[in-house]
Design a protein around this motif. Structure first.
Motif, PDB file in Angstrom:
ATOM      1  N   SER A 111       0.688  -1.287  -0.232  1.00  0.00           N
ATOM      2  CA  SER A 111      -0.070   0.113  -0.234  1.00  0.00           C
ATOM      3  C   SER A 111       0.912   1.019   0.274  1.00  0.00           C
ATOM      4  N   ALA A 112       0.290   2.417  -0.472  1.00  0.00           N
ATOM      5  CA  ALA A 112       0.859   3.473  -1.113  1.00  0.00           C
ATOM      6  C   ALA A 112       0.900   4.224   0.363  1.00  0.00           C
ATOM      7  N   VAL A 113       0.298   3.990   0.910  1.00  0.00           N
ATOM      8  CA  VAL A 113      -0.170   4.657   2.796  1.00  0.00           C
ATOM      9  C   VAL A 113      -0.416   3.909   3.406  1.00  0.00           C
ATOM     10  N   PRO A 114       0.987   4.512   4.617  1.00  0.00           N
ATOM     11  CA  PRO A 114       0.771   3.432   6.019  1.00  0.00           C
ATOM     12  C   PRO A 114       0.085   2.921   7.216  1.00  0.00           C
ATOM     13  N   ARG A 115       0.474   2.508   7.437  1.00  0.00           N
ATOM     14  CA  ARG A 115      -0.769   2.080   8.405  1.00  0.00           C
ATOM     15  C   ARG A 115      -1.704   2.928   9.467  1.00  0.00           C
ATOM     16  N   ASP A 116      -0.953   4.608   9.686  1.00  0.00           N
ATOM     17  CA  ASP A 116      -1.288   4.782  10.615  1.00  0.00           C
ATOM     18  C   ASP A 116      -2.632   5.828  10.147  1.00  0.00           C
ATOM     19  N   LEU A 117      -1.829   6.269   8.523  1.00  0.00           N
ATOM     20  CA  LEU A 117      -3.096   7.083   8.062  1.00  0.00           C
ATOM     21  C   LEU A 117      -4.417   6.282   6.949  1.00  0.00           C
ATOM     22  N   HIS A 118      -4.359   4.759   7.213  1.00  0.00           N
ATOM     23  CA  HIS A 118      -5.517   4.035   6.443  1.00  0.00           C
ATOM     24  C   HIS A 118      -6.354   5.222   7.292  1.00  0.00           C
ATOM     25  N   SER A 119      -6.951   4.785   8.163  1.00  0.00           N
ATOM     26  CA  SER A 119      -8.505   5.832   8.450  1.00  0.00           C
ATOM     27  C   SER A 119      -8.553   6.588   8.175  1.00  0.00           C
ATOM     28  N   THR A 120      -7.841   7.574   8.260  1.00  0.00           N
ATOM     29  CA  THR A 120      -7.589   9.694   7.447  1.00  0.00           C
ATOM     30  C   THR A 120      -8.129   8.964   6.012  1.00  0.00           C
ATOM     31  N   LEU A 121      -6.995   8.528   5.455  1.00  0.00           N
ATOM     32  CA  LEU A 121      -7.341   8.466   3.797  1.00  0.00           C
ATOM     33  C   LEU A 121      -8.782   7.385   3.544  1.00  0.00           C
ATOM     34  N   LEU A 168       2.877  14.390   8.695  1.00  0.00           N
ATOM     35  CA  LEU A 168       3.531  14.742   7.899  1.00  0.00           C
ATOM     36  C   LEU A 168       4.972  15.018   8.422  1.00  0.00           C
ATOM     37  N   LEU A 169       4.750  16.568   9.245  1.00  0.00           N
ATOM     38  CA  LEU A 169       5.315  17.275   9.745  1.00  0.00           C
ATOM     39  C   LEU A 169       5.827  17.094  11.092  1.00  0.00           C
ATOM     40  N   GLY A 176       9.693   7.897   5.616  1.00  0.00           N
ATOM     41  CA  GLY A 176      10.806   8.387   4.333  1.00  0.00           C
ATOM     42  C   GLY A 176       9.959   9.288   3.669  1.00  0.00           C
ATOM     43  N   ILE A 177      10.949  10.030   2.382  1.00  0.00           N
ATOM     44  CA  ILE A 177       9.974  10.761   1.618  1.00  0.00           C
ATOM     45  C   ILE A 177       9.577   9.840   0.709  1.00  0.00           C
ATOM     46  N   GLU A 178       9.851   9.143   0.461  1.00  0.00           N
ATOM     47  CA  GLU A 178       9.198   8.635  -1.234  1.00  0.00           C
ATOM     48  C   GLU A 178       7.645   9.251  -0.253  1.00  0.00           C
ATOM     49  N   THR A 179       7.404   8.101   0.802  1.00  0.00           N
ATOM     50  CA  THR A 179       5.882   8.370   1.410  1.00  0.00           C
ATOM     51  C   THR A 179       5.097   9.104   1.435  1.00  0.00           C
TER      52      THR A 179
END
Length: 228
Positions: A111-121, A168-169, A176-179
């Motif tokens: 997945s292009a999205v980290p697990r900790d951001l899945h709920s937000t996305l 992100l901040l 990482g930067i790519e993600t």
């Protein structure tokens, strides 16, 4: 002759509704592809965007043909011109759903999205789909108050978009930067998709009232029976 003319106007409205429903479905499926790293769904979203493009071209051709043959004035002219602008918003929405799907395909099999951001996305994707469904209903109903409400509904998308940047901040970001670039892009895709849904609703307000939505507030306008 006039009955046939108004049937053509109605068919343009039907085309807009179909486009809105297609792109709403596309953003929902693209979200699934993104979060689940589902290549099959991603490919289907990318391929299906061609139908949206075809519908937009067909609608444009019919609208231009009506302008040439009938030379509409007043309300009818407003319908045709506004419909052209709405079709452009919807076509761009389809492109944004395709961008989400392309990102899912690019990062497959993960997945292009980290697990900790899945709920937000996930919430952003679901909200984008709901906003476009409401835009489709507004095209059908010509409900000015409902159209004006969409901008307020979009506030939640802006909140979610800001929440992504806070992640992100955060000094604890470890992906990482790519993600980070992927998350930045996909957040922008959802935010822009929602903006196009709001734009469609605002154009319906103008179609019905002849006034721009920014000059009106909910519950202050009674729409007429104008048909797209």
């Amino acid at each position: 002759m006039r009955d046939a003319y108004h049937e053509e106007l109605d068919s343009i409205g039907d085309g807009l509704v179909e486009m809105a429903r297609l792109v709403g479905s596309a953003i929902g499926r693209a979200t699934t592809a993104l979060l689940d790293a589902d290549l099959k769904i991603a490919e289907s979203v990318i391929a299906a965007d061609e139908k949206v493009d075809d519908l937009q071209r067909d609608l444009e051709n019919r609208a231009i043909d009506l302008l040439a043959r009938q030379q509409p004035v007043a309300t009818d002219l407003r319908i045709v011109v506004t419909s052209l602008r709405m079709s452009a918003d919807l076509e761009r929405s389809g492109d944004l759903a395709r961008h989400v799907a392309k990102l899912a395909r690019l990062r497959f099999p993960v997945s292009a999205v980290p697990r900790d951001l899945h709920s937000t996305l996930l919430e952003m994707g679901q909200l984008a789909q709901r906003l476009m469904a409401k835009a489709a209903e507004v095209i059908i109903s010509k409900d000015v108050d409902a159209a004006l409400q969409l901008e307020a509904d979009d506030d939640r998308m802006d909140e979610l978009h800001r929440a992504l940047f806070q992640h992100l901040l955060d000094d604890r970001w470890q992906h990482g930067i790519e993600t980070a670039v992927d998350v930045t892009l996909v957040g922008r895709y959802y935010e822009r998709f929602a903006d196009h849904a709001v734009s469609v609703a605002k154009r319906v307000v103008y179609l019905v009232t002849g006034e721009h939505a920014d000059e009106l507030t909910p519950a202050t306008v009674i729409g007429d029976d104008t048909a797209v």
